[in-house]
Design a protein around this motif. Structure first.
Motif, mmCIF file in Angstrom:
data_model
loop_
_atom_site.group_PDB
_atom_site.id
_atom_site.type_symbol
_atom_site.label_atom_id
_atom_site.label_comp_id
_atom_site.label_asym_id
_atom_site.label_seq_id
_atom_site.Cartn_x
_atom_site.Cartn_y
_atom_site.Cartn_z
ATOM 1 N N ASN A 488 0.599 -1.269 0.002
ATOM 2 C CA ASN A 488 0.031 -0.085 -0.116
ATOM 3 C C ASN A 488 0.824 1.372 0.098
ATOM 4 O OD1 ASN A 488 -1.884 2.214 1.056
ATOM 5 N ND2 ASN A 488 -3.332 0.507 1.346
ATOM 6 N N GLU A 489 0.520 2.193 -0.767
ATOM 7 C CA GLU A 489 1.146 3.378 -1.034
ATOM 8 C C GLU A 489 1.179 4.220 0.590
ATOM 9 O OE1 GLU A 489 2.926 5.525 -3.271
ATOM 10 O OE2 GLU A 489 3.250 3.746 -4.209
ATOM 11 N N ASP A 490 0.217 4.075 1.352
ATOM 12 C CA ASP A 490 0.053 4.679 2.483
ATOM 13 C C ASP A 490 0.244 3.622 3.728
ATOM 14 O OD1 ASP A 490 -0.910 7.157 1.380
ATOM 15 O OD2 ASP A 490 -2.856 6.332 0.994
ATOM 16 N N PHE A 491 1.433 2.926 3.463
ATOM 17 C CA PHE A 491 1.591 1.931 4.372
ATOM 18 C C PHE A 491 1.802 2.528 6.115
ATOM 19 C CE2 PHE A 491 5.168 0.095 6.960
ATOM 20 C CZ PHE A 491 4.443 -1.126 7.371
ATOM 21 N N LEU A 492 2.465 3.500 6.050
ATOM 22 C CA LEU A 492 2.540 4.064 7.353
ATOM 23 C C LEU A 492 1.486 4.583 8.108
ATOM 24 C CD1 LEU A 492 4.735 4.552 9.578
ATOM 25 C CD2 LEU A 492 5.197 6.855 8.539
ATOM 26 N N LEU A 493 0.789 5.089 7.286
ATOM 27 C CA LEU A 493 -0.725 5.606 8.089
ATOM 28 C C LEU A 493 -1.631 4.359 8.153
ATOM 29 C CD1 LEU A 493 -2.801 7.610 8.194
ATOM 30 C CD2 LEU A 493 -3.750 7.622 5.833
ATOM 31 N N LYS A 494 -1.498 3.411 7.317
ATOM 32 C CA LYS A 494 -2.459 2.162 7.525
ATOM 33 C C LYS A 494 -1.801 1.469 8.953
ATOM 34 C CE LYS A 494 -5.193 2.553 4.117
ATOM 35 N NZ LYS A 494 -6.761 2.697 4.242
ATOM 36 N N PHE A 495 -0.465 1.349 9.014
ATOM 37 C CA PHE A 495 -0.041 0.639 10.079
ATOM 38 C C PHE A 495 -0.321 1.572 11.422
ATOM 39 C CE2 PHE A 495 3.585 -0.120 13.155
ATOM 40 C CZ PHE A 495 3.619 -1.180 13.235
ATOM 41 N N LYS A 496 -0.047 2.794 11.362
ATOM 42 C CA LYS A 496 -0.414 3.523 12.710
ATOM 43 C C LYS A 496 -2.028 3.350 13.029
ATOM 44 C CE LYS A 496 1.157 7.705 12.689
ATOM 45 N NZ LYS A 496 1.570 9.077 12.362
ATOM 46 N N GLU A 497 -2.780 3.330 12.156
ATOM 47 C CA GLU A 497 -4.257 3.144 12.542
ATOM 48 C C GLU A 497 -4.403 1.747 13.129
ATOM 49 O OE1 GLU A 497 -6.071 3.684 8.737
ATOM 50 O OE2 GLU A 497 -6.274 5.837 8.725
ATOM 51 N N GLU A 498 -3.754 0.696 12.617
ATOM 52 C CA GLU A 498 -3.851 -0.564 12.926
ATOM 53 C C GLU A 498 -3.279 -0.806 14.349
ATOM 54 O OE1 GLU A 498 -4.825 -5.133 11.850
ATOM 55 O OE2 GLU A 498 -4.800 -3.209 10.656
ATOM 56 N N PHE A 499 -2.023 -0.071 14.594
ATOM 57 C CA PHE A 499 -1.371 -0.144 15.725
ATOM 58 C C PHE A 499 -1.951 0.642 16.950
ATOM 59 C CE2 PHE A 499 1.889 1.433 18.803
ATOM 60 C CZ PHE A 499 2.613 0.053 19.073
ATOM 61 N N SER A 500 -2.667 1.701 16.780
ATOM 62 C CA SER A 500 -3.168 2.613 17.585
ATOM 63 C C SER A 500 -4.527 1.968 18.004
ATOM 64 C CB SER A 500 -3.501 3.995 17.149
ATOM 65 O OG SER A 500 -2.047 4.532 16.729
ATOM 66 N N GLY A 501 -5.372 1.580 16.911
ATOM 67 C CA GLY A 501 -6.303 0.619 17.341
ATOM 68 C C GLY A 501 -6.389 -0.340 18.184
ATOM 69 N N PHE A 502 -5.433 -1.170 17.947
ATOM 70 C CA PHE A 502 -5.070 -2.479 19.090
ATOM 71 C C PHE A 502 -4.448 -1.752 20.297
ATOM 72 C CE2 PHE A 502 -1.737 -5.378 20.930
ATOM 73 C CZ PHE A 502 -2.526 -6.583 20.797
ATOM 74 N N THR A 503 -3.779 -0.856 20.369
ATOM 75 C CA THR A 503 -3.259 -0.511 21.874
ATOM 76 C C THR A 503 -4.244 0.559 22.533
ATOM 77 O OG1 THR A 503 -1.769 1.158 20.763
ATOM 78 C CG2 THR A 503 -0.685 -0.854 21.166
ATOM 79 N N ALA A 504 -5.115 0.930 21.571
ATOM 80 C CA ALA A 504 -5.985 2.287 21.958
ATOM 81 C C ALA A 504 -5.036 3.536 22.284
ATOM 82 C CB ALA A 504 -6.811 1.779 23.202
ATOM 83 N N GLY A 505 -4.030 3.449 21.971
ATOM 84 C CA GLY A 505 -3.026 4.762 21.876
ATOM 85 C C GLY A 505 -2.229 4.714 23.208
#
Length: 520
Positions: A488-505
């Motif tokens: 995905n061209e927006d890899f970092l954005l997608k990763f941050k969304e998934e990671f932040s969702g898992f950890t609740a920030g």
């Protein structure tokens, strides 16, 4: 032939011991088994143990009691200690880490990740044996509730005080047995200790001297609360570096106000220190995370750096443009998870940059491993930072070449997504932490980096952060998310969304991730 490292496995569940021992043996380690703390201590005295894995709930000595026994002996206090337990609560983890545990692993666990954490801890064996444990400054935690520990063999009067203090939203704990006070301090982590003078077996002065002799707890504010009014005793008490000496016939409301004011002063000191730290971090932030270009030729570069609770830690990144049109990317993590590591990050960046200039001035045939060896030599021979260690990953690439040179020092594996096959490969060099030994051995890994491929480097804050169920993000989940979005061209954005969702920030450490992709 290298002697296998000895790992002491302490667990009253025989099946758990056997499974862990079997997997450790497969990795060339020598497991020693014990079913309780007493047996474990006997084994410890008879063997040169390199690492301890210990359950918490056991018959006889429990895990915490065994830990305190181990740490109380200078012969054993540098041995890495990991708790393995079915307990998953945040409070239990906080208790283990506050005691000084090196890690906390909840059952059931992924055996691959478990063995990886064991091997990571064993990498520090030579460091601990050579230098012993270093005490980096503890993080300033302004969010925890304020706690008061009352040590008094007369529970009735202590109970009255507790009720008044809890009206002011303080958390109080009463210890009637002064011989249990030290253990209670480690477990309860008070902001203030209030102690009687006249107690059976050991008086308040003797207890205070024991506390002052322990570097980990000696700075906790201390108050004597006693009926002894003799002037010479009062003066002797103040000579023991205390906050106050309060006579017991003082009205309890007055005592409560005094305590409240002392706690308020402690809070103000914390906030002032935190404010100064954040101001300094704000002024120098760009030095730890310099401007990294979004692209160089066919290479697209993205990075994410998030300091823990906005307090700077030991993570750092660097981007260096070379005269021969090559580019060097660095991701590092100063050993230790507290903000004290931040103060050393600047020295490491300075050494990295200067060593690169020296190497490139000597030869045009430099490599990532050669750079690490030069940096390691400079750090090891500098007395000011020779006992500070760092995990570092270095990448070298040229925009017109489909090849990347990688080397690492005590770092986590580099992940490589291959578009042609749709798979993720994991690379690790096994290099020792920078500054640990004079003859640090570092190897180069050269990989073909084709169009559509992606690489990611990261620090342990990524895999160690957990969700509300205390499940860590972990290496396997990281690989899955990487594979899911790598193209995905927006890899970092997608990763941050998934990671932040898992950890609740809620992150457990500094978060650092750097990724490079080659355009189609």
């Amino acid at each position: 032939m290298e002697v296998p490292k000895k790992v002491l496995v302490v667990d009253d569940d025989q099946l758990s011991r056997r499974v862990i021992s079997f997997n450790l043996s497969k990795r060339g380690l020598n497991p020693l088994e014990a079913e309780n703390g007493n047996d474990a201590y006997q084994i410890l005295t008879e063997n040169e143990v390199d690492l301890i894995l210990c359950d918490i709930e056991m018959t006889g000595l429990n895990g915490y009691e065994f830990f305190n026994m181990v740490r109380s002996k200078s012969r054993f206090n540098s041995i890495p200690f990991i708790f393995i337990t079915s307990h998953t609560s945040t409070e239990e983890k906080a208790k283990a880490y506050s005691l000084g545990a090196d890690n906390f692993i909840s059952k059931p666990f992924n055996m691959t990740e478990f063995v990886a954490k064991v091997e990571s801890s064993l990498k520090r064996i030579e460091i601990n044996k050579s230098y012993g444990r270093r005490r980096l400054p503890q993080i300033i935690d302004t969010e925890k509730s304020n706690r008061v520990l009352i040590v008094d063999d007369q529970p009735d009067s202590a109970e009255v005080l507790r009720l008044y203090l809890e009206k002011d939203h303080l958390i109080c704990k009463i210890i009637e047995n002064p011989f249990m006070a030290i253990q209670a301090i480690y477990e309860f982590q008070p902001d203030l200790i209030m102690c009687d003078y006249s107690m059976p077996g050991i008086n308040g002065f003797e207890l205070r001297k024991k506390i002052l002799a322990d570097n980990k707890i000696k700075d906790i504010p201390f108050v004597f609360l006693t009926s002894i009014e003799d002037e010479s005793v009062v003066l002797d008490g103040y000579n023991l570096n205390i906050k106050d000496y309060i006579i017991k016939n003082t009205p309890v409301k007055i005592v409560a106000v005094k305590v409240k004011n002392m706690i308020k002063s402690i809070q103000q000191d914390r906030l002032a220190a935190l404010s100064e730290l954040k101001d300094a971090a704000s002024e120098m932030h760009l030095d730890l995370t310099p401007d990294i270009p979004d692209e160089k030729g066919d290479f697209k570069i993205s990075h994410w750096y998030q300091p823990f609770k906005d307090i700077p830690g030991g993570d750092f990144m660097d981007f260096i443009e070379m005269p021969d049109e090559k580019y060097i990317l660095v991701v590092g993590d100063i050993m230790g998870k507290k903000w004290g590591a931040w103060f050393y990050a600047f020295s490491f960046i300075s050494y990295i940059r200067s060593s690169i200039r020296v190497v490139c001035g000597e030869t045009t045939e430099y490599s990532a491993a050669l750079l690490l060896r030069k940096v390691n030599s400079a750090i090891y021979n500098d007395a000011k930072i020779s006992e500070i260690f760092s995990a570092v990953s270095i990448l070298i690439f040229s925009p017109d070449q489909g090849e990347i040179d990688y080397s690492g020092a005590g770092d986590l594996p580099m992940l490589h997504y291959l578009r042609e096959t749709g798979e993720v490969k994991e690379y690790g060099t096994g290099g020792i932490l920078l500054g640990a030994r004079a003859d640090g051995k570092y190897d180069d890994i050269r990989i073909s980096f084709n169009r559509g491929d992606r690489i990611v480097l990261f620090t342990d804050g990524i895999i160690d952060s957990s969700n509300i169920h205390n499940e860590t993000f972990g290496m396997e989940r990281l690989k899955q998310v990487f594979l899911k979005y790598a193209a995905n061209e927006d890899f970092l954005l997608k990763f941050k969304e998934e990671f932040s969702g898992f950890t609740a920030g809620n992150f457990s450490d500094d978060i650092s991730l750097l990724t490079i992709a080659r355009r189609m």
